[in-house]
Write an enzyme that holds these catalytic residues in place. Structure first.
Site, short mmCIF file in Angstrom:
data_model
loop_
_atom_site.label_atom_id
_atom_site.label_comp_id
_atom_site.label_asym_id
_atom_site.label_seq_id
_atom_site.Cartn_x
_atom_site.Cartn_y
_atom_site.Cartn_z
N ASP A 109 0.81 -1.22 0.00
CA ASP A 109 0.00 0.00 0.00
C ASP A 109 0.84 1.27 0.00
OD1 ASP A 109 -2.64 -1.22 0.14
OD2 ASP A 109 -2.03 -1.90 2.13
N ARG A 142 12.08 -9.44 12.43
CA ARG A 142 11.79 -9.83 11.05
C ARG A 142 12.44 -11.16 10.69
NH1 ARG A 142 9.78 -7.80 6.34
NH2 ARG A 142 9.12 -5.90 7.38
#
Length: 494
Positions: free
Chosen positions: A181, A279
């Protein structure tokens, strides 16, 4: 005497379809139907056909349709898996092939599909697979549909904003982002900073998911029950359907940012941003850090103020006036325009005045606050199930008090949006929203994180990631949001 409108008669002929004999007909609206050894089959032009190609007596219809057996009519908008398939019609003569192809081309041209697209690819987003996705899944569909395109990769943060700001938009029928996005948001901000923003922002935007957060693509496909996939997103752009999209102005003093997805503060923002340190754990990092944050739950002091949409007037306490971010007591378009560093001909925010509006207020402490423009914020999180693309409202979700076990239960229900039914969740639609973020409860020098459309726009001292320097806005002073109904245009499945 008025003339009656007449449609061209159906064309009917004995042909071979993929090598098998069949009686075929082509209706005036482009629907193909044939009866062969395996029964009746048909192709509806608008929802199932990409393009056509004719060579001699061979007419090839390039389809993208739900993979079903037997009768197949109009299946492109359903919930099944769609696949590419070619149907080769061997006509009796070359003249027949030309006559049928010309009718099909006329019908396709009547649909007003995009003929030339500008494509922005973010090779760094998500799993860094945008290049591969374009080459293997998107490019073949565009070529089958005869869509011309110019492609450019982003090289650094805000590059897409620079591209959208300077490109010649009139050359293209749309701007497509192959990314998460964030690139779409950059494009919107670039277009609205142009001197010709009135024209530029009406260029249809497209999003094909290839990032970490793919909330817009998920929201668009889910709006008609389509399977969330790269190919379905690409085909919805090729079909050319457009819908208006609300754009929110996020304002603090002289600083402005345009949002199309969400703004969040508290628990959800903390999980989204702070989990980056994990991560290396892969996809489970969000689940792991969500559990960690709930077990060590934070609350934040602060206040939210809002102008409720009709039907939501009972939420919060009434207030007499609202101080604007620049210190004045009126929140209006005029106040914004005088205090934002922007080119004089660029978009200055929605033409709405709120001095006489019925503002209401809620005081903290808060566990989480998030403001949404579309239902999904990612492919697996439906935070605003009642959000609409262009209703002129933002959907506010607020959690102030909630036991830890109940909070865990809520988070497990975010995947389908049913969490909003909890008594611990305040869900309302607003015309305008104002956030006054405070310090973490129990601390005098630790603030929180404010995240808009996946990017940190403000960060309090003492929180993960450093201090406030380098952020778009400051943590502490009020941040206001107003929505401009249907300002942008986006390609949509319907």
């Amino acid at each position: 005497m008025e003339k009656e409108e007449t449609q061209s008669p159906s064309l009917t002929e004995m042909v071979h379809v993929n090598g098998s004999p069949a009686e075929a007909s082509l209706a005036a609206d482009g629907e193909l139907r044939w009866r062969g050894e395996d029964g009746v089959r048909c192709l509806a032009l608008e929802p199932e056909v990409l393009g056509i190609e004719v060579e001699g007596r061979r007419l090839t219809v390039k389809a993208f349709q739900v993979d079903t057996k037997g009768v197949s009519c109009g299946g492109g908008g359903g919930g099944g898996k769609s696949v590419r398939k070619d149907y080769v019609f061997e006509m009796s003569t070359e003249d027949s092939a030309i006559r049928w192809s010309e009718r099909l081309k006329d019908c396709i041209n009547f649909l007003d599909r995009p003929k030339r697209l500008f494509i922005i690819v973010n090779p760094f987003g998500g799993k860094r697979c945008a290049r591969k996705i374009f080459k293997t899944e998107i490019k073949p569909l565009l070529e089958a549909a005869g869509v011309l395109f110019t492609i450019q990769e982003t090289e650094y943060q805000l590059h897409a904003q620079e591209i959208a700001y300077s490109m010649d938009v009139i050359k293209y029928d749309g701007i497509v982002c192959i990314s998460g996005d964030g690139i779409l948001v950059e494009v919107v901000n670039g277009l609205l900073r142009r001197g010709d923003w009135v024209t530029a922002i009406k260029v249809p935007l497209g999003i094909i998911p290839a990032g970490t957060g793919n909330g817009m693509a998920k929201s668009l496909l889910d709006s008609i029950g389509n399977i969330y996939s790269v190919s379905n997103a690409a085909f919805s752009i090729i079909r050319g359907h457009r819908r208006p999209l609300d754009v929110a102005s996020v304002v603090q003093g002289e600083t402005k940012f345009f949002s199309v997805l969400m703004l969040t503060w508290g628990l959800v923002a903390d999980i989204d941003i702070e989990s980056e340190r994990y991560r290396w754990m892969g996809s489970i990092r969000l689940d792991f850090y969500s559990l960690l944050r709930v077990m060590n739950l934070r609350k934040y002091s602060g206040r939210v103020q809002f102008v409720p949409a009709p039907g939501y007037e009972e939420y919060g306490e009434a207030i007499k006036q609202v101080d604007s971010p620049n210190g004045k007591t009126a929140f209006s378009e005029e106040g914004q325009g005088n205090n934002i560093k922007a080119q004089s001909h660029a978009y200055q925010g929605p033409l709405i005045e709120f001095e006489c509006s019925a503002w209401r207020s809620l005081d903290g402490p808060f566990i989480s606050v998030w403001i949404n423009n579309v239902p999904w914020v990612s492919e697996d999180a439906k935070l605003a199930p009642e959000a609409k693309f262009s209703d002129g409202y933002l959907d506010a979700v607020i959690i102030r008090e909630c036991p830890k076990l109940a909070l865990l239960s809520l988070m497990l229900k975010m995947s389908d949006g049913s969490y909003v039914k909890s008594p611990y969740v305040t869900y309302l639609k607003v015309k305008a929203f104002r956030l006054e973020p405070g310090q973490r409860v129990g601390s005098t020098n630790k603030g929180g994180i404010i995240d808009s459309d996946g990017e940190v726009i403000a960060r309090g001292d003492g929180c993960h990631g450093g201090n406030q320097q380098g952020n778009l806005m400051a943590y502490g002073p009020p941040i206001q949001m107003t929505v401009d109904q249907g300002l942008a245009t986006i390609f949509s499945p319907i």
